[in-house]
Design a protein around this motif. Structure first.
Motif, PDB file in Angstrom:
ATOM      1  N   LEU A 119      19.411   2.801  52.760  1.00 25.74           N
ATOM      2  CA  LEU A 119      20.225   3.866  53.341  1.00 25.74           C
ATOM      3  C   LEU A 119      20.469   4.975  52.330  1.00 25.74           C
ATOM      4  CD1 LEU A 119      21.813   4.917  55.761  1.00 25.74           C
ATOM      5  CD2 LEU A 119      23.772   3.580  54.977  1.00 25.74           C
ATOM      6  N   THR A 120      20.703   4.612  51.085  1.00 24.10           N
ATOM      7  CA  THR A 120      20.909   5.620  50.041  1.00 24.10           C
ATOM      8  C   THR A 120      19.673   6.484  49.876  1.00 24.10           C
ATOM      9  OG1 THR A 120      22.496   4.218  48.874  1.00 24.10           O
ATOM     10  CG2 THR A 120      21.442   5.970  47.595  1.00 24.10           C
ATOM     11  N   ARG A 121      18.507   5.875  49.873  1.00 24.47           N
ATOM     12  CA  ARG A 121      17.263   6.639  49.728  1.00 24.47           C
ATOM     13  C   ARG A 121      16.993   7.487  50.964  1.00 24.47           C
ATOM     14  NH1 ARG A 121      13.223   2.111  48.635  1.00 24.47           N
ATOM     15  NH2 ARG A 121      11.679   3.796  48.585  1.00 24.47           N
ATOM     16  N   ALA A 122      17.336   6.973  52.133  1.00 24.58           N
ATOM     17  CA  ALA A 122      17.183   7.761  53.362  1.00 24.58           C
ATOM     18  C   ALA A 122      18.119   8.957  53.345  1.00 24.58           C
ATOM     19  CB  ALA A 122      17.456   6.889  54.581  1.00 24.58           C
ATOM     20  N   LEU A 128      23.124   9.384  61.154  1.00 19.20           N
ATOM     21  CA  LEU A 128      24.584   9.366  61.167  1.00 19.20           C
ATOM     22  C   LEU A 128      25.137   8.356  60.164  1.00 19.20           C
ATOM     23  CD1 LEU A 128      25.379   9.793  64.973  1.00 19.20           C
ATOM     24  CD2 LEU A 128      25.368  11.535  63.165  1.00 19.20           C
ATOM     25  N   ASP A 129      24.446   7.227  59.999  1.00 18.84           N
ATOM     26  CA  ASP A 129      24.852   6.273  58.961  1.00 18.84           C
ATOM     27  C   ASP A 129      24.744   6.910  57.575  1.00 18.84           C
ATOM     28  OD1 ASP A 129      25.451   4.281  60.775  1.00 18.84           O
ATOM     29  OD2 ASP A 129      23.605   3.139  60.445  1.00 18.84           O
ATOM     30  N   ALA A 130      23.690   7.702  57.373  1.00 18.61           N
ATOM     31  CA  ALA A 130      23.509   8.386  56.088  1.00 18.61           C
ATOM     32  C   ALA A 130      24.613   9.415  55.863  1.00 18.61           C
ATOM     33  CB  ALA A 130      22.139   9.052  56.033  1.00 18.61           C
ATOM     34  N   VAL A 131      24.996  10.140  56.917  1.00 16.61           N
ATOM     35  CA  VAL A 131      26.075  11.124  56.780  1.00 16.61           C
ATOM     36  C   VAL A 131      27.397  10.422  56.449  1.00 16.61           C
ATOM     37  CG1 VAL A 131      27.408  12.923  57.961  1.00 16.61           C
ATOM     38  CG2 VAL A 131      24.934  12.777  58.320  1.00 16.61           C
ATOM     39  N   ARG A 132      27.640   9.280  57.081  1.00 19.17           N
ATOM     40  CA  ARG A 132      28.860   8.516  56.773  1.00 19.17           C
ATOM     41  C   ARG A 132      28.869   8.077  55.307  1.00 19.17           C
ATOM     42  NH1 ARG A 132      27.565   6.428  61.882  1.00 19.17           N
ATOM     43  NH2 ARG A 132      29.049   7.108  63.471  1.00 19.17           N
ATOM     44  N   LEU A 133      27.733   7.593  54.834  1.00 17.92           N
ATOM     45  CA  LEU A 133      27.642   7.177  53.438  1.00 17.92           C
ATOM     46  C   LEU A 133      27.884   8.365  52.513  1.00 17.92           C
ATOM     47  CD1 LEU A 133      26.987   5.167  51.173  1.00 17.92           C
ATOM     48  CD2 LEU A 133      24.555   5.685  51.541  1.00 17.92           C
ATOM     49  N   ARG A 157      18.381   8.914  64.929  1.00 18.40           N
ATOM     50  CA  ARG A 157      19.706   9.520  65.036  1.00 18.40           C
ATOM     51  C   ARG A 157      20.767   8.600  64.438  1.00 18.40           C
ATOM     52  NH1 ARG A 157      23.453   8.281  68.389  1.00 18.40           N
ATOM     53  NH2 ARG A 157      25.226   9.667  68.807  1.00 18.40           N
ATOM     54  N   ARG A 158      20.720   7.334  64.789  1.00 24.63           N
ATOM     55  CA  ARG A 158      21.678   6.368  64.261  1.00 24.63           C
ATOM     56  C   ARG A 158      21.540   6.258  62.737  1.00 24.63           C
ATOM     57  NH1 ARG A 158      25.951   5.227  65.690  1.00 24.63           N
ATOM     58  NH2 ARG A 158      25.146   5.159  67.806  1.00 24.63           N
ATOM     59  N   PHE A 159      20.309   6.232  62.261  1.00 25.64           N
ATOM     60  CA  PHE A 159      20.024   6.157  60.828  1.00 25.64           C
ATOM     61  C   PHE A 159      20.631   7.371  60.121  1.00 25.64           C
ATOM     62  CE2 PHE A 159      16.176   5.017  57.875  1.00 25.64           C
ATOM     63  CZ  PHE A 159      17.047   4.496  56.941  1.00 25.64           C
ATOM     64  N   LEU A 195      12.932  -0.888  59.992  1.00 28.34           N
ATOM     65  CA  LEU A 195      13.916   0.197  60.029  1.00 28.34           C
ATOM     66  C   LEU A 195      14.668   0.207  61.354  1.00 28.34           C
ATOM     67  CD1 LEU A 195      12.154   3.278  58.362  1.00 28.34           C
ATOM     68  CD2 LEU A 195      13.970   1.850  57.438  1.00 28.34           C
ATOM     69  N   TYR A 196      13.929   0.079  62.447  1.00 30.58           N
ATOM     70  CA  TYR A 196      14.586   0.065  63.763  1.00 30.58           C
ATOM     71  C   TYR A 196      15.527  -1.128  63.871  1.00 30.58           C
ATOM     72  CZ  TYR A 196      11.600   3.752  65.710  1.00 30.58           C
ATOM     73  OH  TYR A 196      10.983   4.952  65.988  1.00 30.58           O
ATOM     74  N   GLY A 197      15.080  -2.270  63.357  1.00 30.50           N
ATOM     75  CA  GLY A 197      15.908  -3.469  63.439  1.00 30.50           C
ATOM     76  C   GLY A 197      17.198  -3.345  62.643  1.00 30.50           C
ATOM     77  N   ALA A 198      17.130  -2.683  61.493  1.00 32.13           N
ATOM     78  CA  ALA A 198      18.301  -2.570  60.614  1.00 32.13           C
ATOM     79  C   ALA A 198      19.211  -1.397  60.988  1.00 32.13           C
ATOM     80  CB  ALA A 198      17.852  -2.419  59.162  1.00 32.13           C
TER      81      ALA A 198
END
Length: 199
Positions: free
Chosen positions: A16-19, A59-64, A55-57, A47-50
Motif C-alpha cells: 500500500l505504501t508503494r502504491a 482510497l486506501d492509499a489516500v487514507r494512509l 478505486r478502493r486501492f 491485488l484484487y484479493g487484498a
C-alpha cells in the motif's frame, strides 16, 4: 507441524505504501491496474484479493497518506513558538525541488489531488477528503487558540477562521504548484499570511 492456509505472497502494508507513491506521482486516472501490477511486482489477482478494485486501492492509499500527514502535522503544531512551525507546514508545497514526481511534476497534496479527481462525483472520496480538511482545521484551530492565549498570535480573528484561511493557503499552493510555481513569490505570500497572524 503442517501449515494451515497459504502464506501471504506480499506485505500488504508495504504494498500500500508503494502504491501510494505511484498514485501520488501519476494521479488516480493515469494509473492503471497494470501499472500497479508492474510497479509493485504483485499479481493482479492478489491485488484484487487484498485491496479490491483500483478505486478502493486508491482510497486506501489516500487514507494512509492522511494518517502519516496528520502525525507530522500534530507533532509540528505541538511546538513553541507556533508561527515558525506554521510557516514550515505552509511552505511544504513550495519546496518544488524536494517534491517532484517521476514525471517531473510537483506532486502536491494527495488529499487535494483526490479532491480534484474524484470530488464531488464519488461520495466516499468526498467524505474522506472533507473529514481530512476538518481534521486539519480542528488541529490548527487548537494550536492557534493556545498561541493566542500565550500572546504569540493575534486575537483579532477567531482561531477557527484563521485555521480555515491556512487550509485554503496550503491547499491552494498544493494545487497551483502542479502547474508551475514561482517559488520566491510563493514564499513571500506565505510570509504575508504568517505575519498577519502575528500579535
Amino acid at each position: 507441524m503442517a501449515r494451515t492456509g497459504r502464506p501471504r505472497e506480499f506485505d500488504k502494508d508495504q504494498t500500500l505504501t508503494r502504491a501510494l507513491e505511484l498514485f501520488w506521482s501519476r494521479g488516480y486516472g493515469a494509473t492503471s491496474i497494470q501499472d500497479l501490477v508492474d510497479a509493485l511486482g504483485v499479481e493482479r489477482g492478489s491485488l484484487y484479493g487484498a485491496f479490491g478494485d483500483k478505486r478502493r486501492f486508491y482510497l486506501d492509499a489516500v487514507r494512509l497518506y492522511w494518517d502519516v500527514y496528520e502525525r507530522h502535522l500534530t507533532a509540528a503544531l505541538d511546538t513553541t513558538p507556533l508561527l515558525p512551525a506554521l510557516r514550515e507546514i505552509l511552505t511544504h508545497p513550495a519546496r518544488l525541488d524536494e517534491l517532484v514526481s517521476e514525471a517531473g511534476v510537483p506532486q502536491g497534496c494527495l488529499v487535494g489531488n483526490a479532491t480534484a479527481e474524484l470530488v464531488p462525483a464519488d461520495e466516499e472520496a468526498t467524505d474522506l477528503v472533507s473529514r481530512s480538511y476538518r481534521r486539519f482545521t480542528d488541529l490548527v484551530t487548537e494550536a492557534l487558540r493556545r498561541a493566542q492565549a500565550a500572546g504569540e498570535v493575534t486575537d483579532s480573528a477567531r482561531p477557527e477562521a484563521q485555521a480555515q484561511l491556512l487550509l485554503y493557503v496550503v491547499q491552494g499552493l498544493s494545487l497551483v504548484s502542479r502547474a508551475g510555481l514561482d517559488r520566491a513569490a510563493a514564499l513571500a505570500a506565505i510570509d504575508t499570511a504568517v505575519d498577519a497572524l502575528r500579535a
